[in-house]
Scaffold this motif. Structure first.
Motif, short mmCIF file in Angstrom:
data_model
loop_
_atom_site.label_atom_id
_atom_site.label_comp_id
_atom_site.label_asym_id
_atom_site.label_seq_id
_atom_site.Cartn_x
_atom_site.Cartn_y
_atom_site.Cartn_z
N PRO A 20 0.83 -1.20 0.00
CA PRO A 20 0.00 0.00 0.00
C PRO A 20 0.87 1.26 0.00
O PRO A 20 1.93 1.28 0.64
CB PRO A 20 -0.79 -0.10 1.30
CG PRO A 20 -0.66 -1.51 1.75
CD PRO A 20 0.61 -2.03 1.18
N ASN A 21 0.43 2.28 -0.70
CA ASN A 21 1.17 3.54 -0.75
C ASN A 21 0.48 4.60 0.09
O ASN A 21 -0.59 4.37 0.66
CB ASN A 21 1.36 3.99 -2.21
CG ASN A 21 0.04 4.17 -2.93
OD1 ASN A 21 -0.98 4.51 -2.34
ND2 ASN A 21 0.05 3.93 -4.24
N ILE A 22 1.08 5.76 0.17
CA ILE A 22 0.57 6.86 0.99
C ILE A 22 -0.85 7.27 0.57
O ILE A 22 -1.68 7.59 1.41
CB ILE A 22 1.53 8.07 0.96
CG1 ILE A 22 1.08 9.18 1.91
CG2 ILE A 22 1.68 8.64 -0.43
CD1 ILE A 22 1.33 8.91 3.34
N VAL A 23 -1.13 7.22 -0.72
CA VAL A 23 -2.45 7.61 -1.22
C VAL A 23 -3.52 6.67 -0.65
O VAL A 23 -4.58 7.12 -0.19
CB VAL A 23 -2.48 7.62 -2.77
CG1 VAL A 23 -3.88 7.85 -3.29
CG2 VAL A 23 -1.50 8.64 -3.31
N ILE A 24 -3.25 5.39 -0.66
CA ILE A 24 -4.21 4.41 -0.15
C ILE A 24 -4.43 4.61 1.34
O ILE A 24 -5.58 4.65 1.82
CB ILE A 24 -3.75 2.97 -0.46
CG1 ILE A 24 -3.78 2.73 -1.98
CG2 ILE A 24 -4.61 1.94 0.28
CD1 ILE A 24 -3.14 1.44 -2.43
N TYR A 25 -3.33 4.77 2.08
CA TYR A 25 -3.48 5.01 3.53
C TYR A 25 -4.27 6.29 3.79
O TYR A 25 -5.14 6.33 4.65
CB TYR A 25 -2.12 5.08 4.21
CG TYR A 25 -1.53 3.73 4.52
CD1 TYR A 25 -2.03 2.94 5.56
CD2 TYR A 25 -0.46 3.22 3.79
CE1 TYR A 25 -1.49 1.70 5.86
CE2 TYR A 25 0.09 1.98 4.08
CZ TYR A 25 -0.42 1.23 5.11
OH TYR A 25 0.10 0.00 5.41
N ASN A 26 -3.97 7.35 3.05
CA ASN A 26 -4.69 8.61 3.25
C ASN A 26 -6.18 8.45 2.98
O ASN A 26 -7.01 8.97 3.73
CB ASN A 26 -4.11 9.71 2.38
CG ASN A 26 -2.81 10.26 2.91
OD1 ASN A 26 -2.44 10.04 4.07
ND2 ASN A 26 -2.08 10.97 2.07
N CYS A 27 -6.53 7.73 1.92
CA CYS A 27 -7.95 7.51 1.60
C CYS A 27 -8.66 6.79 2.74
O CYS A 27 -9.75 7.18 3.16
CB CYS A 27 -8.09 6.68 0.33
SG CYS A 27 -7.62 7.52 -1.18
N LEU A 28 -8.03 5.74 3.24
CA LEU A 28 -8.65 4.95 4.30
C LEU A 28 -8.73 5.73 5.61
O LEU A 28 -9.76 5.70 6.29
CB LEU A 28 -7.89 3.64 4.50
CG LEU A 28 -8.04 2.63 3.37
CD1 LEU A 28 -7.02 1.50 3.52
CD2 LEU A 28 -9.45 2.07 3.32
N ILE A 29 -7.66 6.43 5.96
CA ILE A 29 -7.66 7.23 7.19
C ILE A 29 -8.72 8.32 7.11
O ILE A 29 -9.46 8.56 8.07
CB ILE A 29 -6.25 7.79 7.47
CG1 ILE A 29 -5.30 6.65 7.84
CG2 ILE A 29 -6.30 8.85 8.57
CD1 ILE A 29 -3.83 7.04 7.86
N HIS A 30 -8.83 8.95 5.95
CA HIS A 30 -9.85 9.97 5.77
C HIS A 30 -11.25 9.37 5.88
O HIS A 30 -12.14 9.92 6.53
CB HIS A 30 -9.66 10.68 4.42
CG HIS A 30 -10.60 11.81 4.22
ND1 HIS A 30 -11.74 11.70 3.46
CD2 HIS A 30 -10.58 13.08 4.70
CE1 HIS A 30 -12.38 12.85 3.48
NE2 HIS A 30 -11.70 13.71 4.22
N GLY A 31 -11.45 8.22 5.23
CA GLY A 31 -12.75 7.55 5.29
C GLY A 31 -13.13 7.18 6.71
O GLY A 31 -14.27 7.37 7.13
#
Length: 143
Positions: free
Chosen positions: A78-89
Motif C-alpha cells: 500500500p502507498n501513501i495515497v491508499i493510507y490517506n484515503c482509508l484514514i480519511h474515510g
C-alpha cells in the motif's frame, strides 16, 4: 479498441477505473477491477488505490478495507495515497481509533506522513473537538 487492433494495457484500465471513480460509480469500478483480473491483468497499488478511494468517498469503508486486505495478500505494498484515503474515510465516519491504528501501521511500514495525512488528522481532531490533539499534530507537522 480491441476491434481496431489495440490491446489495452494496465494504464488504459487504470484510466477507465479513474473515470468510474470520478463519477462515483463504485459498483462498476469493482466489477471492472474483477474484469481486469479475469483478462489476465494484475492490479497494482495504483489500481487498488483508485477503487479504494472511490469506495471511501461513497462511505463504503468495509468494502474498501476488504480491498485493502486483498491488495496486501496479493503482494502489493500500500502507498501513501491508499493510507490517506482509508484514514480519511475512517475519520469521516468517526472511527478515530481505527484511523489511528491504520496510521501506526503506515508508520511501521516506513511510509512517511505527508501534508495531506496531517491535514486529514487535524480536520478529524477539530471535528471531534479534540483541539489539543490537533495542535499537537500541527506542531509535529512543523518539525
Amino acid at each position: 479498441m480491441v476491434e481496431k487492433g489495440y490491446q489495452p494495457d494496465l494504464v488504459t484500465y487504470n484510466i477507465i477505473l479513474n473515470g468510474l471513480s470520478k463519477i462515483g460509480d463504485s459498483d462498476r469500478a469493482l466489477r471492472f477491477l474483477r474484469l481486469m483480473e479475469e483478462r489476465g491483468f494484475k492490479p497494482n497499488a495504483v489500481t487498488y488505490g483508485i477503487v479504494i478511494d472511490c469506495l471511501c468517498k461513497n462511505g463504503l469503508l468495509k468494502q474498501a478495507l476488504h480491498l485493502f486486505s486483498e491488495l496486501k495478500v496479493k503482494g502489493n505494498r500500500p502507498n501513501i495515497v491508499i493510507y490517506n484515503c482509508l484514514i480519511h474515510g475512517m475519520s469521516h465516519l468517526g472511527q478515530q481509533k481505527e484511523a489511528r491504528k491504520l496510521l501506526n501501521e503506515m508508520i511501521d511500514s516506513n511510509i512517511s506522513l505527508n501534508v495531506i495525512t496531517y491535514n486529514i488528522l487535524i480536520d478529524a481532531y477539530c471535528k471531534e473537538s479534540m483541539i489539543s490533539e490537533a495542535i499537537d499534530t500541527v506542531q509535529t507537522m512543523r518539525k
